[in-house]
Write a protein that holds these residues in place. Structure first.
Motif, PDB file in Angstrom:
ATOM      1  N   LEU A  89      20.212  11.828  67.958  1.00 24.89           N
ATOM      2  CA  LEU A  89      18.907  11.236  68.274  1.00 24.89           C
ATOM      3  C   LEU A  89      17.784  11.984  67.550  1.00 24.89           C
ATOM      4  O   LEU A  89      16.932  11.374  66.896  1.00 24.89           O
ATOM      5  N   LEU A  90      17.820  13.304  67.634  1.00 21.24           N
ATOM      6  CA  LEU A  90      16.758  14.092  67.001  1.00 21.24           C
ATOM      7  C   LEU A  90      16.775  13.954  65.482  1.00 21.24           C
ATOM      8  O   LEU A  90      15.732  13.910  64.847  1.00 21.24           O
ATOM      9  N   ARG A  91      17.983  13.882  64.924  1.00 16.11           N
ATOM     10  CA  ARG A  91      18.072  13.751  63.459  1.00 16.11           C
ATOM     11  C   ARG A  91      17.506  12.416  63.005  1.00 16.11           C
ATOM     12  O   ARG A  91      16.855  12.336  61.963  1.00 16.11           O
ATOM     13  N   ILE A  92      17.738  11.377  63.785  1.00 13.78           N
ATOM     14  CA  ILE A  92      17.193  10.061  63.393  1.00 13.78           C
ATOM     15  C   ILE A  92      15.665  10.110  63.467  1.00 13.78           C
ATOM     16  O   ILE A  92      14.964   9.653  62.557  1.00 13.78           O
ATOM     17  N   ILE A  93      15.155  10.708  64.549  1.00  9.85           N
ATOM     18  CA  ILE A  93      13.688  10.789  64.694  1.00  9.85           C
ATOM     19  C   ILE A  93      13.094  11.646  63.578  1.00  9.85           C
ATOM     20  O   ILE A  93      12.040  11.342  63.026  1.00  9.85           O
ATOM     21  N   ALA A  94      13.826  12.726  63.210  1.00  7.61           N
ATOM     22  CA  ALA A  94      13.319  13.608  62.144  1.00  7.61           C
ATOM     23  C   ALA A  94      13.449  12.985  60.764  1.00  7.61           C
ATOM     24  O   ALA A  94      12.908  13.493  59.792  1.00  7.61           O
ATOM     25  N   GLY A  95      14.203  11.880  60.690  1.00  9.06           N
ATOM     26  CA  GLY A  95      14.333  11.177  59.411  1.00  9.06           C
ATOM     27  C   GLY A  95      15.439  11.734  58.537  1.00  9.06           C
ATOM     28  O   GLY A  95      15.503  11.433  57.342  1.00  9.06           O
TER      29      GLY A  95
END
Ligand SMILES: Nc1ncnc2c1ncn2[C@@H]1O[C@H](COP(=O)(O)OP(=O)(O)OP(=O)(O)O)[C@@H](O)[C@H]1O
Length: 418
Positions: free
Chosen positions: A70-76
């Motif tokens: 989830l965090l990696r997707i938000i971080a791009g």
């Protein structure tokens, strides 16, 4: 600020699917034959939430729950499969230890590289290098290659770089779990400072204490989906309850089969808490605890079924979730094997002599059942946990720093020849 401008991160219907092949050749076979040879694994599934500017939000969940994804997707840094992610502002992310670091380069060179990756100019990084090195506490090692660093040192450098760019959104994925206590304390202070400046902080942690201490909101993920989001203590307690329940199931699986057979699953609670109250010596209900008096904590429970070997207990926590004390009928000084008969209501009373400093405290209560009997208490099943059942104000007649008064007295002061 308009409602729309308040939102820093908006995630809607987000999903990340991985194709799982049982063997590498299946990838090729699938292409050639056009017949499906994979199964779908949704690491993140239908996740939607909003985070406002200036909020500190903690993401919790078991291993593999989907936090990093989830965090990696938000971080791009990772593509989504479905859904929308809107992020407003400059994102600075510290993902799983030292990602983006070139381990052959020195710490100083990685500062330059990391700073450039985070959108700083060469001059900006040069200007900030001193500050980054000082924050990391790695001055003596900064010209050594990062491959000679411990993982904690890499995490310290990664955090120091990411936190130096004055981000609009700081994303931290457990980078701090390997840092030492002093560095962690510094990092948390920095995360708070970043949030106070109006930026948003989103971080993953396995520590509920950090959630209670730092966050405005918490998100609980389970198998890729959000199962709770909101007030940190509420979400934290739900997580704790789930972990307790899973541990109880594990314990159940370990006990001899006869006992497993007698343990009924999928039934309504065997017993439940009906009320929790605190009384003074005169039997009057109170919401205040004075350190000069003793009190009775009454936990009323209803036995919906017979429970052969039960334990009824409580704990006291601060507003930030620090557990100060806990006990139960099975673990107090005069411990007792308690059995409950179906249909009865019991009043379980504990006597307390508080030694707490001034402040607000929370009492949580729980009922558990020993699956392997009172005399070997390691296998138990949690029947009910009621977090923050009552709130109390403690008043101390003494002035002292800390949470509890250990009533130490000055003894003597003698000249001592060394
Ligand atoms: N590249 C990948 N290919 C296939 N599955 C993956 C991949 N990356 C992650 N997964 C799976 O996605 C799920 C979520 O993983 P993720 O690392 O996001 O969990 P997590 O909550 O961060 O776990 P942890 O607390 O252990 O770090 C897991 O089941 C994991 O096995």
């Amino acid at each position: 600020m308009s409602e729309a401008n308040k939102v820093a991160i908006r995630v809607s219907g987000l999903g990340k699917m991985y194709r799982m092949y049982s063997k590498p050749s299946d990838v090729l076979m699938e292409l050639l034959t056009r017949r499906k040879r994979h199964r779908e694994h949704w690491a993140v599934k239908d996740v939607s939430f909003e985070v406002n500017r200036g909020e500190v939000v903690g993401v919790i969940g078991r291993n593999g729950a989907g936090k990093t994804t989830l965090l990696r997707i938000i971080a791009g840094t990772l593509d989504k499969t479905v859904g929308q992610v809107d992020v407003k502002g400059r994102v600075s992310a510290i993902m799983v230890l030292g990602t983006g670091f070139n381990m052959d380069l020195t710490g100083r060179e990685n500062i330059l590289l990391g700073g450039l990756c985070l959108g700083m100019t060469h001059e900006e990084v040069e200007g900030k290098a001193g500050e980054i090195i000082a924050f990391s506490g790695l001055k003596e090692f900064i010209d050594s290659p990062c491959k000679e660093y411990s993982s904690g040192m890499v995490a310290r450098l990664a955090f120091s770089i990411a936190a130096s760019v004055d981000p609009d959104i700081l994303i931290v994925d457990e980078a701090l779990s390997t840092g030492d206590m002093i560095f962690n304390a510094k990092s948390y202070a920095r995360m708070r400072e970043i949030a106070r400046s109006g930026a948003t902080v989103l971080f993953v942690t396995h520590s509920l204490q950090q959630i209670y201490d730092l966050c405005d909101k918490a998100i609980l993920l389970e198998r890729g989906s959000v199962v709770a989001m909101g007030e940190p203590r509420t979400v934290g307690y739900l997580y704790e309850q789930k972990v307790h329940e899973e541990m109880a199931l594990l314990n159940e699986a370990n006990i001899p089969s006869m006992q497993i057979a007698s343990f009924e699953k999928d039934i309504a609670r065997k017993a439940e808490v009906v009320s929790v109250s605190l009384f003074n010596q005169e039997g009057v209900p109170v919401a205040h605890l004075l350190d000069s008096e003793s009190y009775k904590l009454s936990i009323k429970i209803r036995a919906n079924q017979g429970v052969k070997s039960a334990s009824i207990g409580f704990d006291i926590r601060t507003q930030t979730g620090v557990q100060i004390y806990g006990t139960s009928t099975a673990f107090c000084d005069n411990q007792k094997d308690v059995s409950l008969e179906k249909g009865n209501i019991y009043d379980c009373v504990f006597v307390l002599k508080p030694i707490l400093n001034n402040g607000t405290y929370f009492i949580s209560v729980a009922i558990a059942e020993f699956l392997s009997g009172f005399h070997s208490k390691e296998h138990y099943s949690l029947i009910q946990f009621v977090g923050d059942a009552i709130t109390i104000e403690a008043k101390s007649s003494s002035v002292f720093p800390g949470l509890v008064n250990l009533k130490s007295a000055f003894f003597s002061l003698n000249l001592n020849d060394l």
